[in-house]
Scaffold this active site. Structure first.
Site, short mmCIF file in Angstrom:
data_model
loop_
_atom_site.label_atom_id
_atom_site.label_comp_id
_atom_site.label_asym_id
_atom_site.label_seq_id
_atom_site.Cartn_x
_atom_site.Cartn_y
_atom_site.Cartn_z
CG ASP A 37 -1.72 -1.26 1.38
OD1 ASP A 37 -2.18 -1.79 0.35
OD2 ASP A 37 -1.88 -1.73 2.52
CD GLU A 205 -9.45 -2.01 -1.18
OE1 GLU A 205 -10.25 -2.18 -0.25
OE2 GLU A 205 -8.57 -2.83 -1.48
#
Length: 531
Positions: A37, A205
């Protein structure tokens, strides 16, 4: 004059050799090992990158680079015990998906503390720290927050949500709302911007908004963090939408290459523009070995070019490769993590981590040795135990340490650990009876082998060769004995227990539920790439 001439020649030769050492191409991943991420920002000619840390502490590692290639940890945003409570957290919870941004002389780092408080941000004038206490945004639903400052000077929060009536399985929404930094809370209207690029898009997301050429670009992840992971983009003339899905979507994925592709799950991207006007993206991916990924999710990079406002990832190739052309930036070497730690510093080096926040101090560095005090907590529990690990970064590596420890009671153990979660690990421990190799796989714990050993000092080693794992011990490095036969790195690969976090190797001591005054001394710890 002759001396001056010789010195000049030597200087020119030295300069030429130095230039020859600068590569034309670089390797992916740019941050190997547990680094999922990623988010990135640039301030002048400095680049800063952060990744998720889950229950590892200190949390939120902050990397710095001048050339997008050579990265160095300069600090951690979560480095004070009172900043977050990780007790009783599953290894896959904790700090998720941060975003780093810079605005008006201040760094902002916003993230999700999953099952441990929700969404919050911290700030710092210097990315090395200190970082502020967390500002918790109580009404910020969902995960994966990001920040964007528009030309009106206002700050806007984007995140995702799944708390609504769904029209298809896995449907999630990306939403926006103003964040009033003076009041430290969300204010005004909240609006959904997108559910994804298609009418069956799942798990929208990781959103980021950019304004490029007077148009707003919404970049997001879709498909979940596994095989179907992808990056999509959406365009709007207004910050508040409507956002139109780009016809090229997904702009980045490897799911179309099939399950046999060695690099999978590409997604959760962020964009950065260099001082030269070129664009690059960082994103996560998984390097697969026969369908398994013992190193979990890592940070990759590729070049991006815009064509009619559409970001083209790795133009002309359409996929992410293990090597790529080096960015046109001044090559700047950094201090990388040392292979060997002789514990000759006052504090632990930045490469070392605890699992969950220590509730008490159980380690010191004394006279060139790391001293670990045995604690009642065990690594199987969801509280902090006496474990200190570093990230495994290679498919082929060797880790070895020299331990000085004498168990006084049957419950006392100390040694080496190869760890993914409380349900998935190997431990090679010295106890009162000898050396014991333990495996825990899919939540089932078993003693693989136990061998008598009486000497106080012992070398403990793990050698990983792809999916093959071998453990050994010995009184000297020249006389090591294998224990447990051939084991498997599948234990630390993704499964129903190992989902989002990463793999580490290091040291672990325990008194197995009982109080102890005993200590274990580690002379050094060495991790080496053997590829």
């Amino acid at each position: 004059m002759l001396k001056l001439f010789c010195a000049l020649v030597l200087g020119l030769v030295s300069l030429e050799l130095k230039c020859q050492e600068i590569p034309d191409s670089i390797n992916n991943p740019i941050l190997p090992g547990f680094n999922p991420d990623p988010s990135i920002c640039r301030v002048n000619d400095d680049y800063y990158l952060v990744t998720s840390s889950f229950t590892w502490y200190p949390g939120l590692p902050i990397y710095h680079s001048k050339d997008l290639v050579n990265w160095e940890i300069i600090g951690h945003a979560i480095n004070r015990p009172d900043m977050i409570d990780m007790n009783n957290l599953n290894d896959n919870d904790g700090i998720w998906a941060p975003t780093i941004r810079y605005h008006d002389g201040l760094f902002y780092l916003i993230t999700t503390a999953n099952k441990s408080g929700g969404n919050f941000y911290v700030t710092a004038s210097d990315p090395k720290g200190p970082w502020s206490d967390p500002v918790w945004l109580k009404n910020a639903i969902g995960i994966d927050p990001s920040l964007f400052w528009d030309e009106d000077g206002k700050c806007y929060y984007t995140g995702n949500s799944w708390d609504f009536k769904k029209s298809w399985p896995g449907q999630c929404a990306v939403w926006i709302q103003e964040l009033d930094l003076s009041q430290k809370k969300l204010v005004g209207e909240r609006k959904i911007l997108s559910y994804g690029h298609a009418n069956n898009a799942t798990f929208a997301e990781g959103p980021h908004i950019y304004k490029i050429d007077d148009e707003y670009l919404l970049l997001m992840a879709e498909g979940g963090s596994s095989y179907h992971h992808a990056v999509t983009v959406h365009h709007s003339k207004s910050l508040w939408g409507p956002y139109i899905a780009d016809k090229t979507n997904p702009v980045l994925t490897h799911r179309h290459l099939g399950t046999k592709c060695s690099l999978q799950s590409l997604g959760h991207a962020d964009l950065v523009q260099t001082q030269n006007g070129e664009w690059y993206s960082v994103f996560l991916g998984k390097r697969m070995l026969d369908g398994y990924n013992p190193l979990a999710r890592e940070t990759f990079m590729c070049r991006v070019e815009f064509e009619n406002n559409t970001p083209i990832f790795n133009p002309g190739k359409g996929m992410v490769l293990s090597t790529m052309e080096r960015p046109d930036l001044p090559w700047t070497s950094v201090n990388s993590d040392p292979n060997r730690d002789d514990f000759n510093t006052t504090n632990l080096k930045p490469m070392w981590y605890f699992v969950r926040v220590p509730q008490k101090n159980f380690h010191t560095i004394e006279n060139g040795k790391l001293v670990l005090s045995l604690q009642p907590e065990v690594v199987d529990s969801l509280v902090n135990s006496a474990i200190i690990i570093r990230k495994a970064k290679h498919h082929k590596f060797k880790a070895i340490t020299r331990l000085n420890f004498q168990a006084k009671k049957d419950n006392e153990q100390a040694g080496l650990i190869f760890y993914r979660t409380a349900n998935s690990y190997y431990s090679l421990l010295k106890d009162r009876f000898g050396i014991t190799l333990v495996k825990k796989h899919l939540g089932k714990k078993e003693i693989v082998s136990s061998v008598p050993y009486v000497s106080k000092e012992v070398y403990l080693s793990v050698r990983v060769d792809g999916l093959d794992v071998k453990f050994s011990f010995g009184e000297t490095l020249d006389n090591m004995t294998d224990i447990g036969g051939l084991q498997s790195a599948k234990v630390v690969s993704d499964n129903k227990f190992n989902k989002f976090n990463g793999t580490g190797v290091g040291m672990y001591v325990t008194s197995n539920g009982q109080r102890s005054k005993n200590n274990a001394l580690y002379d050094w710890f060495e991790y080496s790439n053997i590829e």
